[in-house]
Design a protein around this motif. Structure first.
Motif, PDB file in Angstrom:
ATOM      1  N   PHE A  31       0.853  -1.204   0.000  1.00 11.62           N
ATOM      2  CA  PHE A  31       0.000   0.000   0.000  1.00 11.62           C
ATOM      3  C   PHE A  31       0.882   1.246   0.000  1.00 11.62           C
ATOM      4  N   ASN A  32       1.892   1.201   0.875  1.00 14.09           N
ATOM      5  CA  ASN A  32       2.772   2.344   1.047  1.00 14.09           C
ATOM      6  C   ASN A  32       3.478   2.697  -0.256  1.00 14.09           C
ATOM      7  N   PHE A  33       4.027   1.687  -0.923  1.00 17.67           N
ATOM      8  CA  PHE A  33       4.851   1.997  -2.092  1.00 17.67           C
ATOM      9  C   PHE A  33       4.020   2.290  -3.328  1.00 17.67           C
ATOM     10  N   ILE A  34       2.808   1.729  -3.415  1.00 14.56           N
ATOM     11  CA  ILE A  34       1.942   2.114  -4.528  1.00 14.56           C
ATOM     12  C   ILE A  34       1.677   3.614  -4.458  1.00 14.56           C
ATOM     13  N   VAL A  35       1.327   4.093  -3.258  1.00 11.99           N
ATOM     14  CA  VAL A  35       1.043   5.523  -3.108  1.00 11.99           C
ATOM     15  C   VAL A  35       2.312   6.340  -3.303  1.00 11.99           C
ATOM     16  N   THR A  36       3.432   5.837  -2.786  1.00  6.54           N
ATOM     17  CA  THR A  36       4.694   6.565  -2.946  1.00  6.54           C
ATOM     18  C   THR A  36       5.010   6.772  -4.424  1.00  6.54           C
ATOM     19  N   ILE A  37       4.878   5.695  -5.200  1.00  3.18           N
ATOM     20  CA  ILE A  37       5.249   5.805  -6.612  1.00  3.18           C
ATOM     21  C   ILE A  37       4.236   6.670  -7.364  1.00  3.18           C
ATOM     22  N   ILE A  38       2.968   6.606  -6.978  1.00  8.91           N
ATOM     23  CA  ILE A  38       1.982   7.447  -7.662  1.00  8.91           C
ATOM     24  C   ILE A  38       2.195   8.923  -7.318  1.00  8.91           C
ATOM     25  N   ASN A  39       2.401   9.218  -6.048  1.00 12.08           N
ATOM     26  CA  ASN A  39       2.287  10.612  -5.591  1.00 12.08           C
ATOM     27  C   ASN A  39       3.591  11.318  -5.261  1.00 12.08           C
ATOM     28  N   MET A  40       4.666  10.589  -5.010  1.00 15.99           N
ATOM     29  CA  MET A  40       5.850  11.233  -4.429  1.00 15.99           C
ATOM     30  C   MET A  40       6.944  11.514  -5.449  1.00 15.99           C
ATOM     31  N   ARG A  41       6.644  11.353  -6.726  1.00 14.45           N
ATOM     32  CA  ARG A  41       7.686  11.551  -7.735  1.00 14.45           C
ATOM     33  C   ARG A  41       8.122  13.019  -7.803  1.00 14.45           C
ATOM     34  N   ALA A  42       9.401  13.211  -8.110  1.00 13.81           N
ATOM     35  CA  ALA A  42       9.946  14.568  -8.220  1.00 13.81           C
ATOM     36  C   ALA A  42       9.318  15.272  -9.420  1.00 13.81           C
ATOM     37  N   PRO A  43       9.398  16.601  -9.440  1.00 10.81           N
ATOM     38  CA  PRO A  43       8.854  17.326 -10.593  1.00 10.81           C
ATOM     39  C   PRO A  43       9.483  16.835 -11.894  1.00 10.81           C
ATOM     40  N   GLY A  44       8.663  16.610 -12.886  1.00 10.36           N
ATOM     41  CA  GLY A  44       9.161  16.159 -14.177  1.00 10.36           C
ATOM     42  C   GLY A  44       9.304  14.657 -14.289  1.00 10.36           C
ATOM     43  N   MET A  45       9.241  13.948 -13.142  1.00 10.21           N
ATOM     44  CA  MET A  45       9.376  12.496 -13.177  1.00 10.21           C
ATOM     45  C   MET A  45       8.028  11.890 -13.568  1.00 10.21           C
ATOM     46  N   THR A  46       7.723  11.945 -14.865  1.00 10.52           N
ATOM     47  CA  THR A  46       6.464  11.372 -15.319  1.00 10.52           C
ATOM     48  C   THR A  46       6.548   9.850 -15.243  1.00 10.52           C
ATOM     49  N   LEU A  47       5.412   9.204 -15.396  1.00 12.08           N
ATOM     50  CA  LEU A  47       5.402   7.749 -15.286  1.00 12.08           C
ATOM     51  C   LEU A  47       6.373   7.120 -16.278  1.00 12.08           C
ATOM     52  N   MET A  48       6.410   7.652 -17.489  1.00 12.33           N
ATOM     53  CA  MET A  48       7.265   7.059 -18.508  1.00 12.33           C
ATOM     54  C   MET A  48       8.702   7.568 -18.450  1.00 12.33           C
ATOM     55  N   ARG A  49       9.050   8.266 -17.363  1.00 11.89           N
ATOM     56  CA  ARG A  49      10.461   8.579 -17.133  1.00 11.89           C
ATOM     57  C   ARG A  49      10.961   7.831 -15.906  1.00 11.89           C
TER      58      ARG A  49
END
Lengths: 131, 606, 211
Positions: free
Chosen positions: B177-195
């Protein structure tokens, strides 16, 4: 995925980048719309009506026959969608939230149906004692 | 529920040292290290169990172990390697590197992260406690009913197994649960899903598999516990239940579990190969989408583990076709890796060697896997050593080779010092030779009819030589890991200083000092491509001040340390242990759990 | 999060809204509920797969029938509790603490009424029909499925009561409306599980005699 919507005029924060400048438009669509109390009450009335319909189908089954089970499933699916959509705000929250929930829901449904098939629940049971 | 909140102030956050700081840590990097060290110790225990099994099988009619000890050891070898070694080793890399790779300062829920680790530790200890209390589980790692029922397992063994797995499941669920939310919401600016680096993507798919595959086994275990303690009959056919139900529920979990074990290794290799080939991953989008496809297909192939139960031609065909389908996205990845190496100026350092060996070994395991996707072939191979060969090529040749590649690649970031290249190469060659010597002959003895899990075998079946080679190979593997341990112990004190980016890699975790400062990034990086360090080395935001900067100087506010995750985890485990030792403990455990959870909820997070 | 930055405004690791505009705690609740779908899905799959396989009485449809009028009432009670819950969320979002408290207590009350109904149903089955959890496979799968749902309702009642207690200690305000909203998501989920169980277990049960 492009960042072309980022504008240089936005105020920047301590990180040196504009808040929201890199938000993904596909995902960030949470609308802060709140349905009124009256909407909630209307939904409750519909839910009650659907439940009444369900229960009457139960009693009418001897008359209606095999059309009842699919109808019942349809009605409960309708109630399910109403609660999830209105009371749980999925209608108003972003598409991502909906995906987080409906994906697992579909997998669960597939597993239920597959297991029932594997346990021969869809095969008429001739040897079972008549009821 | 009144507790003093916030008694752990910023003074602790600024200078974390000593045992107490480790018990209360919420830093994803420290939790990653805890996961890694604990899982590696369990890996060694599981390895020793395997060595004992191999000693028993060295010659026909050996009596190194009693049959009962043998059953316990092969069961605990499987259980330990799957749940206490590979899964948490993957979790170690997940914890340490995913936040760094997406440019985050921590995970979405730092205290929940600590909770996951403590539950995992206590669950592992509980499971292994069975060795000293009445004997360990002895019915195989997939615990087929009715072997686990009271009738055939009247002692506590099945209870230890069921409760242990249930507790471990809670740890993995919370982490997912923790890491799903982390990867969805905590990415740095510009870190789109496909980057996102492929490792992050594969871990994202893995966390979804955990979140959705663990509930079915939780239910399966609950039904088993009810059968054993409340006289229900879920898996007892004489009362209308069905032992096949266990198999279904177990494999609905068990097949996604296979991908839970291997997908992170796919991700590691997809990050390591481009670094050493000096060119971007070939077909990044194919790697991502085939990973997602594997995740979905993984949920509809479970019954290929059950062809021998006689499900009928329709079900057999459906599951066989689905299983063969899943070979397509897996094959796509193999072409991606080969395409990455193609015409690359590959520097064959230790991580690259392990990564390339991973591709080769995994192809062998994958090919034998497609063989028993066919029900008629499977009926010949099932429960023979051929199956043992297959899944060790996938899980050792695949997962462990991948994880070892990851260890050599990323340990310099964690330790701040390079590992010794010469010792690493010795480790690699010993492990490659030992591995193939152990597991390749199993194909032959398996097809010659040697059943898996057999305590011993008679002479004269032509199995002796192969079994002797296998045992020798197993000891070579063990020796190779002694080189690894020695390498890490020596290098962490006297290895060459690693610097920010010793391999010249392109992803974000290499933009910060080694080891990373407690706050990870003094300024959050702005990401403009898949390999930000290759494409934008002059971007000042991708370089950070020296490691001596304190969080306050970097203007980063860190989450408070907390001991409530530890307390809550203890309550969870005690509540579970109560089902084995008496329900009074369950009551006490639930009270501790509630006290911990309420205090946790009311404690300020930052 | 579209405020102008101030030098004193420290970046924190809890910087929600950064990437997707979604709130971490709400997102994790939805992921958890997705996982719960698989949990109840497996329980329902077990119940449905073992349907009609009891080798000894009593089995509904043959020896006895579910009390449909009674279960209709308790299913409706749970549906209405969902209305009360959503009104509690609406009240806290308006900043109406008193209204929040009333609707939360109403939700708890209806939840407990439902649990009371379940307790009554279980004891009736046990006393009048002699159906224990170990009597036959119907008893095993029925009690475990509905029992785990009941356990979820119990957790929900405790959660909501905790929020009521917090409100009396002045720790619930308009700014903490998310706390109520997330508890609400859990509560509604428990309700929709019962919508499914009500049809699959009760209304689709074999019935012939008894009415």
């Amino acid at each position: 995925m492009s960042d072309s919507h980022a504008t240089e005029t936005r105020p920047v924060n301590v990180e040196g980048w504009a808040p929201g400048a890199f938000a993904e438009p596909v995902l960030a669509e949470e609308q802060h719309v709140h349905p009124t109390v009256w909407t909630y009450v209307k939904v409750a009335l519909v839910l009650a009506a659907l439940t009444a319909f369900e229960v009457s189908l139960y009693y009418l089954e001897p008359m209606l026959g095999s059309v009842v089970p699919p109808l019942l499933l349809l009605l409960s699916a309708g109630k399910f969608i109403l609660v999830v959509g209105f009371y749980m705000h999925l209608r108003y929250d972003g598409r991502l939230m909906t995906a987080l929930f409906t994906g697992p829901l579909l997998i669960a449904a597939v597993i239920i149906l597959t297991l029932m098939a594997l346990f021969l629940q869809f095969v008429p049971r001739v040897t079972m004692a008549a009821h | 529920m009144t507790v003093n909140v916030g008694q752990l102030g910023h003074a602790v956050a600024a200078k974390p040292t000593g045992l107490w700081s480790w018990l209360t840590t919420v830093d994803h990097k420290r939790i990653g290290i805890l996961y890694g060290v604990t899982a590696f110790i369990f890996f060694l225990i599981g390895g020793i169990e395997a060595l004992l099994v191999r000693m028993q099988l060295f010659v026909p009619g050996a009596t190194v172990l009693t049959p009962d000890q043998y059953n316990q050891l092969f069961t605990m070898h499987g259980t330990t390697m799957v749940f206490l070694a590979i899964m948490p080793l993957n979790a170690a890399f997940l914890n340490y590197f995913v936040p760094l790779m997406i440019g985050a300062r921590d995970v979405a829920f730092p205290r929940l992260n600590a909770f996951s680790y403590w539950v995992f530790l206590f669950g592992g200890l509980l499971m292994n406690l069975s060795f000293v209390i009445g004997g360990a589980p002895d019915f195989g790692w997939f615990g087929y009913a009715p072997l686990t029922e009271r009738q055939f397992s009247p002692e506590l063994r099945a209870d230890f197994w069921a409760i242990g797995l249930q507790v471990l499941g809670i740890a993995s669920l919370a982490a997912s649960f923790n890491f799903i939310v982390t990867i969805i919401n905590m990415r740095a600016p510009g870190m789109t899903l496909m980057r996102m680096p492929p490792f992050v993507w594969m871990q994202f798919v893995t966390q979804w598999l955990l979140a959705l595959a663990l509930p079915p086994i939780a239910v399966a275990l609950i039904l088993l516990i009810f059968d054993r303690h409340f006289s229900t009959n879920f898996y007892l056919s004489e009362w209308g239940g069905d032992p096949i139900l266990w198999q279904h529920l177990f494999w609905i979990f068990g097949h996604p579990e296979v991908y839970i074990l291997i997908l992170p290794a796919f991700g590691m290799v997809s990050d390591i190969l481009p670094t050493f080939a000096r060119k971007p991953l070939f077909g990044y989008t194919f790697v991502v989408y085939s990973g997602i496809a594997i995740g979905f297909l993984g949920f509809i192939v479970w019954a290929h583990h059950m062809f021998a139960t006689g499900m009928g031609p329709v079900a057999d065909s459906a599951f066989a076709i689905a299983t063969m389908l899943i070979a397509i996205p897996t094959g796509v990845k193999i072409f991606n890796w080969i395409g990455t190496l193609w015409l690359g100026q590959t520097a064959y350092k230790t991580p690259a060697l392990f990564a390339v060996a991973f591709i080769a070994m995994f192809i062998i395991g994958g090919l034998s896997g497609v063989m028993h996707a066919s029900p008629p072939a499977d009926l010949q191979q099932t429960d023979s050593y051929f199956i043992v060969a297959h899944f060790h090529y996938v899980l050792f040749g695949g997962a462990i080779f991948g994880i070892t590649a990851g260890a050599y690649y990323w340990l310099p970031k964690i330790l701040g010092r390079m590992l010794n290249e010469r010792l690493g190469q010795i480790h690699f060659w010993l492990m490659l030779i030992g591995f193939n010597l152990t597991f390749f002959p199993m194909h032959f003895v398996g097809l010659n009819g040697m059943p898996r899990r057999t305590y011993t075998y008679p002479a004269g079946f032509g199995w002796e030589l192969m079994n002797q080679l296998e045992t020798i190979g197993a000891f070579i593997i063990a020796i190779s890991f002694l080189f690894f341990i020695y390498n890490v112990l020596v290098s962490m004190r006297s290895g060459a200083i690693a610097g920010n980016n010793p391999w010249g890699a392109g992803t974000l975790e290499w933009s910060i000092p080694s080891p990373p400062p407690v706050y990870n990034f003094a300024t959050l990086p702005v990401v403009r491509s898949l390999y930000p360090l290759w494409d934008g080395p002059n971007d000042s935001r991708l370089t950070t001040p020296a490691a001596s900067t304190t969080p306050e100087e970097a203007h980063v506010h860190l989450p408070n340390p907390s001991y409530w995750p530890l307390v809550t985890a203890f309550g969870v485990t005690l509540a579970g242990a109560g089902i084995i030792f008496g329900f009074v403990l369950t009551g006490i455990g639930i009270l501790i759990l509630l006290a911990g959870a309420y205090s946790w909820a009311l404690e300020p997070a930052s | 999060m579209t405020t102008t930055a101030h030098p004193a405004q420290h970046a924190t690791v809890f910087d929600d809204h950064r990437r997707t505009g979604l709130i971490n705690r709400k997102t994790v609740m939805w992921v958890f509920l997705g996982s719960e779908c698989m949990f109840f899905g497996s329980l329902i799959a077990t119940y449905m797969s073992l349907r009609g396989r009891s080798l000894n009485p009593p089995y509904p449809g043959a020896e006895f029938s579910f009390d449909i009028p009674f279960t209709t009432v308790s299913a409706t009670v749970l549906l209405i509790s969902s209305l009360a819950m959503v009104l509690a969320v609406a009240a806290i979002q308006r900043g109406d603490i008193r209204g929040t408290r009333i609707w939360l207590l109403a939700t708890c009350g209806l939840g407990m009424l439902f649990l009371g109904g379940q307790f009554y149903e279980f004891t009736t089955f046990f006393v009048a029909e002699g159906l224990g959890i170990d009597t036959n496979i119907f008893g095993s799968s029925f009690y475990v499925l509905t029992g785990f749902h009941g356990a979820h309702v119990t957790v929900g009642v405790l959660w909501l009561l905790s929020l009521v207690i917090l409100s009396f200690r002045g720790k619930l305000s308009q700014s903490s409306s998310l706390d109520v909203e997330i508890a609400g998501l859990y509560w509604h989920f428990v309700d929709i599980v019962w919508i499914v169980i009500f049809v699959l277990v009760y209304l689709l049960a074999p019935h012939g005699g008894g009415h």
